[in-house]
Motif scaffolding. Structure first.
Motif, PDB file in Angstrom:
ATOM      1  N   THR A  15       6.363  18.496 -20.564  1.00 30.14           N
ATOM      2  CA  THR A  15       6.498  19.927 -20.299  1.00 30.14           C
ATOM      3  C   THR A  15       7.951  20.302 -20.028  1.00 30.14           C
ATOM      4  O   THR A  15       8.296  21.474 -20.037  1.00 30.14           O
ATOM      5  N   GLY A  16       8.802  19.316 -19.775  1.00 31.92           N
ATOM      6  CA  GLY A  16      10.225  19.546 -19.529  1.00 31.92           C
ATOM      7  C   GLY A  16      11.042  18.444 -20.172  1.00 31.92           C
ATOM      8  O   GLY A  16      10.496  17.556 -20.843  1.00 31.92           O
ATOM      9  N   THR A  17      12.331  18.485 -19.962  1.00 33.01           N
ATOM     10  CA  THR A  17      13.214  17.469 -20.542  1.00 33.01           C
ATOM     11  C   THR A  17      13.058  16.139 -19.825  1.00 33.01           C
ATOM     12  O   THR A  17      12.693  16.080 -18.645  1.00 33.01           O
ATOM     13  N   VAL A  18      13.360  15.071 -20.561  1.00 36.80           N
ATOM     14  CA  VAL A  18      13.376  13.725 -20.005  1.00 36.80           C
ATOM     15  C   VAL A  18      14.662  13.049 -20.454  1.00 36.80           C
ATOM     16  O   VAL A  18      15.060  13.159 -21.623  1.00 36.80           O
ATOM     17  N   HIS A  19      15.313  12.379 -19.516  1.00 34.68           N
ATOM     18  CA  HIS A  19      16.492  11.571 -19.807  1.00 34.68           C
ATOM     19  C   HIS A  19      16.126  10.136 -19.450  1.00 34.68           C
ATOM     20  O   HIS A  19      15.513   9.902 -18.400  1.00 34.68           O
ATOM     21  N   ALA A  20      16.503   9.195 -20.308  1.00 30.10           N
ATOM     22  CA  ALA A  20      16.149   7.798 -20.084  1.00 30.10           C
ATOM     23  C   ALA A  20      17.364   6.917 -20.316  1.00 30.10           C
ATOM     24  O   ALA A  20      18.125   7.132 -21.275  1.00 30.10           O
ATOM     25  N   PHE A  21      17.530   5.905 -19.461  1.00 29.81           N
ATOM     26  CA  PHE A  21      18.588   4.912 -19.624  1.00 29.81           C
ATOM     27  C   PHE A  21      17.945   3.539 -19.485  1.00 29.81           C
ATOM     28  O   PHE A  21      17.381   3.214 -18.438  1.00 29.81           O
ATOM     29  N   VAL A  22      18.014   2.747 -20.542  1.00 32.16           N
ATOM     30  CA  VAL A  22      17.341   1.446 -20.569  1.00 32.16           C
ATOM     31  C   VAL A  22      18.195   0.405 -19.850  1.00 32.16           C
ATOM     32  O   VAL A  22      19.341   0.156 -20.237  1.00 32.16           O
ATOM     33  N   LEU A  23      17.621  -0.197 -18.818  1.00 36.98           N
ATOM     34  CA  LEU A  23      18.322  -1.215 -18.037  1.00 36.98           C
ATOM     35  C   LEU A  23      17.993  -2.627 -18.501  1.00 36.98           C
ATOM     36  O   LEU A  23      18.809  -3.538 -18.398  1.00 36.98           O
ATOM     37  N   LYS A  24      16.774  -2.807 -19.007  1.00 38.70           N
ATOM     38  CA  LYS A  24      16.337  -4.140 -19.417  1.00 38.70           C
ATOM     39  C   LYS A  24      15.282  -4.002 -20.510  1.00 38.70           C
ATOM     40  O   LYS A  24      14.420  -3.127 -20.437  1.00 38.70           O
ATOM     41  N   GLY A  25      15.354  -4.880 -21.508  1.00 35.63           N
ATOM     42  CA  GLY A  25      14.354  -4.869 -22.570  1.00 35.63           C
ATOM     43  C   GLY A  25      14.597  -3.759 -23.573  1.00 35.63           C
ATOM     44  O   GLY A  25      15.704  -3.263 -23.728  1.00 35.63           O
ATOM     45  N   ARG A  26      13.528  -3.349 -24.238  1.00 37.08           N
ATOM     46  CA  ARG A  26      13.605  -2.254 -25.208  1.00 37.08           C
ATOM     47  C   ARG A  26      12.207  -1.683 -25.439  1.00 37.08           C
ATOM     48  O   ARG A  26      11.209  -2.320 -25.126  1.00 37.08           O
ATOM     49  N   TRP A  27      12.186  -0.482 -25.995  1.00 30.78           N
ATOM     50  CA  TRP A  27      10.945   0.213 -26.300  1.00 30.78           C
ATOM     51  C   TRP A  27      11.240   1.256 -27.363  1.00 30.78           C
ATOM     52  O   TRP A  27      12.397   1.535 -27.666  1.00 30.78           O
ATOM     53  N   TYR A  28      10.188   1.806 -27.907  1.00 25.98           N
ATOM     54  CA  TYR A  28      10.357   2.894 -28.870  1.00 25.98           C
ATOM     55  C   TYR A  28       9.096   3.739 -28.888  1.00 25.98           C
ATOM     56  O   TYR A  28       8.099   3.408 -28.242  1.00 25.98           O
ATOM     57  N   TYR A  29       9.173   4.845 -29.622  1.00 24.30           N
ATOM     58  CA  TYR A  29       8.020   5.703 -29.808  1.00 24.30           C
ATOM     59  C   TYR A  29       7.495   5.501 -31.225  1.00 24.30           C
ATOM     60  O   TYR A  29       8.287   5.458 -32.182  1.00 24.30           O
ATOM     61  N   LEU A  30       6.191   5.379 -31.371  1.00 26.75           N
ATOM     62  CA  LEU A  30       5.592   5.162 -32.681  1.00 26.75           C
ATOM     63  C   LEU A  30       5.951   6.286 -33.653  1.00 26.75           C
ATOM     64  O   LEU A  30       5.998   6.079 -34.869  1.00 26.75           O
ATOM     65  N   GLU A  31       6.213   7.466 -33.139  1.00 25.32           N
ATOM     66  CA  GLU A  31       6.487   8.640 -33.973  1.00 25.32           C
ATOM     67  C   GLU A  31       7.942   8.748 -34.428  1.00 25.32           C
ATOM     68  O   GLU A  31       8.286   9.660 -35.189  1.00 25.32           O
ATOM     69  N   HIS A  32       8.818   7.863 -33.967  1.00 27.60           N
ATOM     70  CA  HIS A  32      10.252   7.964 -34.296  1.00 27.60           C
ATOM     71  C   HIS A  32      10.769   6.667 -34.910  1.00 27.60           C
ATOM     72  O   HIS A  32      10.149   5.617 -34.778  1.00 27.60           O
ATOM     73  N   ASP A  33      11.942   6.751 -35.529  1.00 30.63           N
ATOM     74  CA  ASP A  33      12.524   5.569 -36.162  1.00 30.63           C
ATOM     75  C   ASP A  33      13.660   4.952 -35.343  1.00 30.63           C
ATOM     76  O   ASP A  33      14.357   4.071 -35.805  1.00 30.63           O
ATOM     77  N   TRP A  34      13.855   5.386 -34.111  1.00 27.90           N
ATOM     78  CA  TRP A  34      14.890   4.796 -33.261  1.00 27.90           C
ATOM     79  C   TRP A  34      14.262   3.865 -32.224  1.00 27.90           C
ATOM     80  O   TRP A  34      13.083   3.949 -31.919  1.00 27.90           O
ATOM     81  N   VAL A  35      15.098   2.950 -31.704  1.00 32.73           N
ATOM     82  CA  VAL A  35      14.676   2.005 -30.672  1.00 32.73           C
ATOM     83  C   VAL A  35      15.594   2.188 -29.463  1.00 32.73           C
ATOM     84  O   VAL A  35      16.818   2.206 -29.612  1.00 32.73           O
TER      85      VAL A  35
END
Length: 182
Positions: A85-105
Protein backbone atom coordinates in the motif's frame (compact mmCIF):
# COMPACT_ATOMS: atom_id res chain seq x y z
CA UNK A 1 27.12 14.71 25.37
CA UNK A 2 27.41 18.39 24.47
CA UNK A 3 30.43 19.85 22.73
CA UNK A 4 29.37 23.42 23.50
CA UNK A 5 32.00 23.80 26.25
CA UNK A 6 34.77 22.83 23.82
CA UNK A 7 33.89 24.35 20.42
CA UNK A 8 35.38 22.74 17.32
CA UNK A 9 37.15 24.72 14.65
CA UNK A 10 36.76 23.87 10.97
CA UNK A 11 38.88 25.85 8.50
CA UNK A 12 39.58 28.31 11.31
CA UNK A 13 35.90 28.94 12.04
CA UNK A 14 34.04 27.88 15.17
CA UNK A 15 31.38 25.25 14.53
CA UNK A 16 28.25 26.22 16.45
CA UNK A 17 25.30 23.87 17.01
CA UNK A 18 21.74 24.98 16.34
CA UNK A 19 20.88 27.45 19.11
CA UNK A 20 17.07 27.40 19.15
CA UNK A 21 14.72 24.86 20.78
CA UNK A 22 13.56 21.89 18.75
CA UNK A 23 9.99 21.68 17.48
CA UNK A 24 7.58 20.94 20.36
CA UNK A 25 6.21 17.38 20.63
CA UNK A 26 8.82 16.03 18.23
CA UNK A 27 9.63 12.34 18.65
CA UNK A 28 13.02 11.63 20.19
CA UNK A 29 15.95 10.40 18.11
CA UNK A 30 16.62 6.67 18.11
CA UNK A 31 20.11 5.23 17.88
CA UNK A 32 20.76 1.50 18.24
CA UNK A 33 24.53 0.97 18.48
CA UNK A 34 26.02 -2.14 16.89
CA UNK A 35 22.66 -3.18 15.46
CA UNK A 36 24.07 -5.74 13.05
CA UNK A 37 26.38 -7.41 15.55
CA UNK A 38 23.77 -7.35 18.31
CA UNK A 39 20.90 -8.77 16.30
CA UNK A 40 22.79 -11.15 14.06
CA UNK A 41 24.38 -12.86 17.07
CA UNK A 42 21.41 -12.88 19.47
CA UNK A 43 18.66 -15.22 18.22
CA UNK A 44 16.12 -14.51 20.96
CA UNK A 45 15.66 -10.91 19.75
CA UNK A 46 14.20 -12.16 16.45
CA UNK A 47 10.40 -12.39 16.35
CA UNK A 48 9.42 -15.67 14.68
CA UNK A 49 6.61 -15.68 12.11
CA UNK A 50 7.20 -19.33 11.09
CA UNK A 51 9.82 -22.04 11.60
CA UNK A 52 12.11 -20.43 9.02
CA UNK A 53 11.10 -16.74 8.98
CA UNK A 54 11.66 -14.08 11.64
CA UNK A 55 12.05 -10.33 11.90
CA UNK A 56 13.82 -7.90 14.21
CA UNK A 57 12.01 -4.56 14.49
CA UNK A 58 14.28 -1.52 14.61
CA UNK A 59 11.59 1.18 14.49
CA UNK A 60 7.81 0.88 14.76
CA UNK A 61 6.42 4.27 13.78
CA UNK A 62 2.73 4.00 14.64
CA UNK A 63 2.15 7.73 14.24
CA UNK A 64 3.37 7.76 10.61
CA UNK A 65 2.32 4.21 9.65
CA UNK A 66 5.66 2.64 8.77
CA UNK A 67 8.24 0.29 10.19
CA UNK A 68 11.89 -0.60 9.77
CA UNK A 69 12.98 -4.17 10.38
CA UNK A 70 15.46 -6.85 9.52
CA UNK A 71 13.85 -9.85 7.85
CA UNK A 72 15.60 -13.21 8.18
CA UNK A 73 14.66 -16.25 6.09
CA UNK A 74 16.37 -19.59 6.72
CA UNK A 75 14.68 -21.71 4.07
CA UNK A 76 14.55 -21.49 0.31
CA UNK A 77 11.34 -21.17 -1.66
CA UNK A 78 8.36 -18.84 -1.81
CA UNK A 79 8.00 -16.56 1.21
CA UNK A 80 4.80 -14.75 0.21
CA UNK A 81 2.82 -13.08 -2.52
CA UNK A 82 1.83 -9.59 -1.40
CA UNK A 83 0.71 -6.13 -2.51
CA UNK A 84 2.14 -2.94 -1.07
CA UNK A 85 0.00 0.00 0.00
CA UNK A 86 3.08 2.25 0.30
CA UNK A 87 6.71 2.38 -0.76
CA UNK A 88 9.26 -0.18 0.37
CA UNK A 89 13.03 0.24 0.49
CA UNK A 90 15.21 -2.84 0.90
CA UNK A 91 18.94 -3.34 1.50
CA UNK A 92 20.24 -6.91 1.33
CA UNK A 93 22.71 -7.71 4.11
CA UNK A 94 23.10 -11.44 3.53
CA UNK A 95 22.07 -13.92 0.85
CA UNK A 96 19.81 -13.03 -2.06
CA UNK A 97 16.19 -13.12 -3.17
CA UNK A 98 14.01 -12.06 -6.05
CA UNK A 99 10.42 -11.66 -7.11
CA UNK A 100 8.93 -14.23 -9.49
CA UNK A 101 7.36 -11.36 -11.45
CA UNK A 102 10.66 -9.55 -12.18
CA UNK A 103 13.95 -10.29 -13.91
CA UNK A 104 16.24 -8.73 -11.28
CA UNK A 105 17.88 -10.38 -8.26
CA UNK A 106 18.44 -8.57 -4.94
CA UNK A 107 21.89 -9.79 -3.91
CA UNK A 108 24.05 -9.00 -0.89
CA UNK A 109 24.80 -5.25 -0.75
CA UNK A 110 21.96 -4.50 -3.21
CA UNK A 111 19.26 -1.88 -2.75
CA UNK A 112 15.71 -2.27 -4.07
CA UNK A 113 12.84 0.21 -4.27
CA UNK A 114 9.27 -1.09 -4.52
CA UNK A 115 6.45 1.31 -5.48
CA UNK A 116 2.99 1.46 -3.89
CA UNK A 117 0.55 -0.91 -5.56
CA UNK A 118 3.25 -3.40 -6.57
CA UNK A 119 2.20 -7.05 -6.21
CA UNK A 120 4.89 -9.72 -6.26
CA UNK A 121 6.01 -13.08 -4.92
CA UNK A 122 9.21 -13.15 -2.85
CA UNK A 123 11.41 -16.16 -3.58
CA UNK A 124 14.64 -17.25 -1.85
CA UNK A 125 16.79 -19.46 -4.17
CA UNK A 126 17.62 -23.09 -3.30
CA UNK A 127 21.32 -22.45 -2.62
CA UNK A 128 20.67 -19.65 -0.07
CA UNK A 129 20.74 -20.96 3.51
CA UNK A 130 20.04 -17.58 5.13
CA UNK A 131 18.77 -14.28 3.79
CA UNK A 132 18.75 -11.08 5.86
CA UNK A 133 17.39 -7.84 4.43
CA UNK A 134 16.74 -4.45 5.99
CA UNK A 135 13.23 -3.36 4.96
CA UNK A 136 11.70 0.09 5.38
CA UNK A 137 7.98 -0.41 4.83
CA UNK A 138 5.53 2.49 4.48
CA UNK A 139 1.92 1.44 4.82
CA UNK A 140 1.36 -2.28 4.82
CA UNK A 141 1.19 -5.49 2.83
CA UNK A 142 -1.90 -7.31 1.76
CA UNK A 143 -1.08 -10.98 1.32
CA UNK A 144 -2.79 -12.32 -1.79
CA UNK A 145 -3.07 -15.53 -3.77
CA UNK A 146 -1.90 -15.72 -7.39
CA UNK A 147 -5.19 -14.11 -8.51
CA UNK A 148 -5.17 -11.17 -6.11
CA UNK A 149 -7.59 -12.52 -3.51
CA UNK A 150 -6.64 -11.21 -0.07
CA UNK A 151 -5.41 -13.84 2.39
CA UNK A 152 -4.03 -11.62 5.17
CA UNK A 153 -2.29 -8.36 5.94
CA UNK A 154 0.67 -6.93 7.80
CA UNK A 155 1.44 -3.39 8.92
CA UNK A 156 3.17 -1.52 11.74
CA UNK A 157 0.38 -2.48 14.15
CA UNK A 158 0.55 -6.22 13.44
CA UNK A 159 4.36 -6.00 13.74
CA UNK A 160 3.93 -4.24 17.09
CA UNK A 161 1.55 -6.90 18.40
CA UNK A 162 3.76 -9.78 17.22
CA UNK A 163 6.78 -8.17 18.85
CA UNK A 164 4.89 -7.47 22.09
CA UNK A 165 3.72 -11.10 22.33
CA UNK A 166 7.22 -12.46 21.59
CA UNK A 167 8.93 -10.15 24.09
CA UNK A 168 6.38 -11.07 26.79
CA UNK A 169 6.81 -14.77 26.02
CA UNK A 170 10.60 -14.69 26.47
CA UNK A 171 10.71 -12.16 29.31
CA UNK A 172 12.04 -9.05 27.57
CA UNK A 173 10.75 -5.98 29.45
CA UNK A 174 8.13 -3.93 27.60
CA UNK A 175 10.36 -0.90 28.19
CA UNK A 176 12.68 -2.39 25.52
CA UNK A 177 9.83 -2.46 23.02
CA UNK A 178 8.71 1.06 23.95
CA UNK A 179 12.18 2.37 23.01
CA UNK A 180 11.54 1.64 19.32
CA UNK A 181 7.95 2.92 19.08
CA UNK A 182 7.33 6.40 17.73
Amino acid sequence: MSKQSNPELVNGKEVVPFQLPQVPYMSPDLVIPGVLDQFLEDDHLWVPTSDSVSFKPLLLNTSAGYYVNLLRVRKSGVLSCHRHTGTVHAFVLKGRWYYLEHDWVAEEKSFAYEPPGETHTLYVPEDVTEMITLFIVHGGYTYVDAYGNATGYEDVFTKLESTRAHYQNIGIPMSELEKIIR
